[in-house]
Design a protein around this motif. Structure first.
Motif, PDB file in Angstrom:
ATOM      1  N   ASP A 182       0.817  -1.209   0.000  1.00  0.00           N
ATOM      2  CA  ASP A 182       0.000   0.000   0.000  1.00  0.00           C
ATOM      3  C   ASP A 182       0.852   1.260   0.000  1.00  0.00           C
ATOM      4  N   ASN A 183       2.062   1.155   0.533  1.00  0.00           N
ATOM      5  CA  ASN A 183       2.928   2.331   0.623  1.00  0.00           C
ATOM      6  C   ASN A 183       3.907   2.449  -0.545  1.00  0.00           C
ATOM      7  N   VAL A 184       3.573   1.806  -1.660  1.00  0.00           N
ATOM      8  CA  VAL A 184       4.324   1.967  -2.901  1.00  0.00           C
ATOM      9  C   VAL A 184       3.387   2.533  -3.961  1.00  0.00           C
ATOM     10  N   VAL A 185       3.773   3.644  -4.547  1.00  0.00           N
ATOM     11  CA  VAL A 185       3.029   4.218  -5.666  1.00  0.00           C
ATOM     12  C   VAL A 185       3.814   3.893  -6.930  1.00  0.00           C
ATOM     13  N   ALA A 186       3.200   3.139  -7.831  1.00  0.00           N
ATOM     14  CA  ALA A 186       3.873   2.678  -9.046  1.00  0.00           C
ATOM     15  C   ALA A 186       3.218   3.283 -10.282  1.00  0.00           C
ATOM     16  N   LEU A 187       4.031   3.817 -11.167  1.00  0.00           N
ATOM     17  CA  LEU A 187       3.557   4.412 -12.408  1.00  0.00           C
ATOM     18  C   LEU A 187       4.215   3.712 -13.603  1.00  0.00           C
ATOM     19  N   PRO A 188       3.589   3.771 -14.784  1.00  0.00           N
ATOM     20  CA  PRO A 188       4.106   3.049 -15.955  1.00  0.00           C
ATOM     21  C   PRO A 188       5.087   3.864 -16.801  1.00  0.00           C
ATOM     22  N   HIS A 189       6.156   4.359 -16.175  1.00  0.00           N
ATOM     23  CA  HIS A 189       7.214   5.101 -16.865  1.00  0.00           C
ATOM     24  C   HIS A 189       6.629   6.230 -17.722  1.00  0.00           C
ATOM     25  N   ILE A 190       5.999   7.181 -17.052  1.00  0.00           N
ATOM     26  CA  ILE A 190       5.321   8.275 -17.750  1.00  0.00           C
ATOM     27  C   ILE A 190       5.949   9.636 -17.436  1.00  0.00           C
ATOM     28  N   GLY A 191       7.241   9.626 -17.090  1.00  0.00           N
ATOM     29  CA  GLY A 191       7.896  10.861 -16.678  1.00  0.00           C
ATOM     30  C   GLY A 191       7.675  12.041 -17.605  1.00  0.00           C
ATOM     31  N   SER A 192       7.810  11.845 -18.894  1.00  0.00           N
ATOM     32  CA  SER A 192       7.674  12.958 -19.842  1.00  0.00           C
ATOM     33  C   SER A 192       6.390  12.873 -20.656  1.00  0.00           C
ATOM     34  N   ALA A 193       5.434  12.095 -20.160  1.00  0.00           N
ATOM     35  CA  ALA A 193       4.241  11.794 -20.967  1.00  0.00           C
ATOM     36  C   ALA A 193       3.152  12.851 -20.821  1.00  0.00           C
ATOM     37  N   SER A 194       3.399  14.012 -21.407  1.00  0.00           N
ATOM     38  CA  SER A 194       2.310  14.962 -21.633  1.00  0.00           C
ATOM     39  C   SER A 194       2.153  15.098 -23.142  1.00  0.00           C
ATOM     40  N   VAL A 195       0.976  15.433 -23.589  1.00  0.00           N
ATOM     41  CA  VAL A 195       0.737  15.546 -25.036  1.00  0.00           C
ATOM     42  C   VAL A 195       1.682  16.577 -25.651  1.00  0.00           C
TER      43      VAL A 195
END
Length: 326
Positions: A280-293
């Motif tokens: 629960d204390n891990v926030v995981a994202l799908p490698h979206i560091g620069s992912a803005s349109v």
């Protein structure tokens, strides 16, 4: 004589390649989320004079040997550890990347990941969606303050400095460790250069933005996590290879650190049964560091310009292997 052939290894905004179309015939892999198959890439490279690649593409000697006409590899990323730059240089192939354009966007995401982990935002969202919110309590989903805390940034490049700039808005004490000192960050942002050990021991938030190198591979191991405050939060928005994930799990299990926010992993993509997703204390994202349109579109325009510049005999604005022009 026809236009040179350029292969794009992932579906990108086609309208952003209009400038390149004046100079080249373009073919594009049509899947947004699925990497080009190796055999397809080798086949297309065999006739390509330019390739626009992603971090997920292995551009090695085998591929370059199969591409006798290749003049330029334009990587749609800041990093380029997916490319055998030494071989490219030997063959006179220009390698370019896309720094600067994604700096602010990646810094936004990095600081957002820090905030989401500290204030337990994904956990709170799931709590509401699951119908568990029955009442209010003083410590309900209580997280950790960010303001006036100490942030330690490992890797004070463009993105690191921009994260530090955002930290000033939260009145944070800014520590950093880097291969070389950054006097401008110290003067403009009040950042303080410290040893790696001092940063690890003093920081409330340890943020890794270091590039993937032999020196940074497996940098964050159990001993390092054990050095951190037990209340510390670890954030990684650089490369998954800098972290030994089994050691991070152990540190979480033993409560050596409080939480982790991760945008990158050693092997990507990860499956739903990845062990770190059980916390629960891990926030995981799908490698979206620069992912803005906006940023993805500008990155696409940039790699298109890089390829076009090589075709007309000009040096691209960002070149990884400068020696090919000597």
């Amino acid at each position: 004589m026809g236009k040179p052939f350029v292969y794009v290894t992932r579906k990108v905004p086609e309208h952003c390649l209009e400038e390149l179309r004046e100079f080249a015939e373009i073919e594009m892999w049509q899947e947004e989320e699925i990497p080009v198959k190796r055999e397809v890439l080798l086949e297309k490279a065999a006739k390509a004079e330019g390739i626009i690649t992603m971090l997920s593409d292995k551009v090695d000697r085998e591929l370059m040997d199969a591409a006798p006409n290749l003049k330029v590899i334009a990587n749609l990323a800041v990093g380029f550890d997916n490319i055998d730059v030494k071989t490219a240089t030997e063959k006179g192939i220009v390698v370019s990347n896309t720094p600067d354009v994604l700096t602010d966007t990646t810094a936004d995401l990095t600081f957002g990941l820090l905030m989401a982990t500290a204030r337990r935002l994904p956990e709170a969202v799931n709590y509401v969606k699951a119908g568990e919110w029955k009442n209010w309590g003083p410590l309900l989903m209580a997280g950790k303050d960010i303001h006036h805390k100490t942030i330690g940034i490992v890797g004070m490049g463009r993105i690191g400095a921009t994260v530090a700039k955002r930290a000033t808005g939260f009145d944070m004490n800014i520590l950093y460790h880097n291969r070389s000192r950054k006097p401008e960050a110290e003067a403009d942002l009040g950042a303080r250069y410290v040893s790696f050990d001092e940063l690890i021991e003093e920081s409330d938030y340890v943020v890794c933005l270091a590039p993937m190198t032999e020196d940074t591979k497996d940098l964050f191991n159990y001993d390092v996590f054990k050095q951190m405050k037990t209340s510390a939060i670890f954030v990684n928005a650089s490369r998954g290879g800098v972290v030994l994930e089994d050691d991070l799990q152990r540190a979480l299990d033993e409560k050596e650190i409080a939480a982790a926010g991760l945008d990158v992993f050693r092997q990507e993509p990860i499956d739903a049964d990845h062990p770190l997703l059980a916390y629960d204390n891990v926030v995981a994202l799908p490698h979206i560091g620069s992912a803005s349109v906006e940023t993805r579109e500008e990155m696409t325009r940039m790699v298109g310009r890089h390829v076009a510049n090589v075709f007309v005999g000009r040096k691209p604005e960002y070149v990884v292997n400068e020696s090919v022009f000597n």
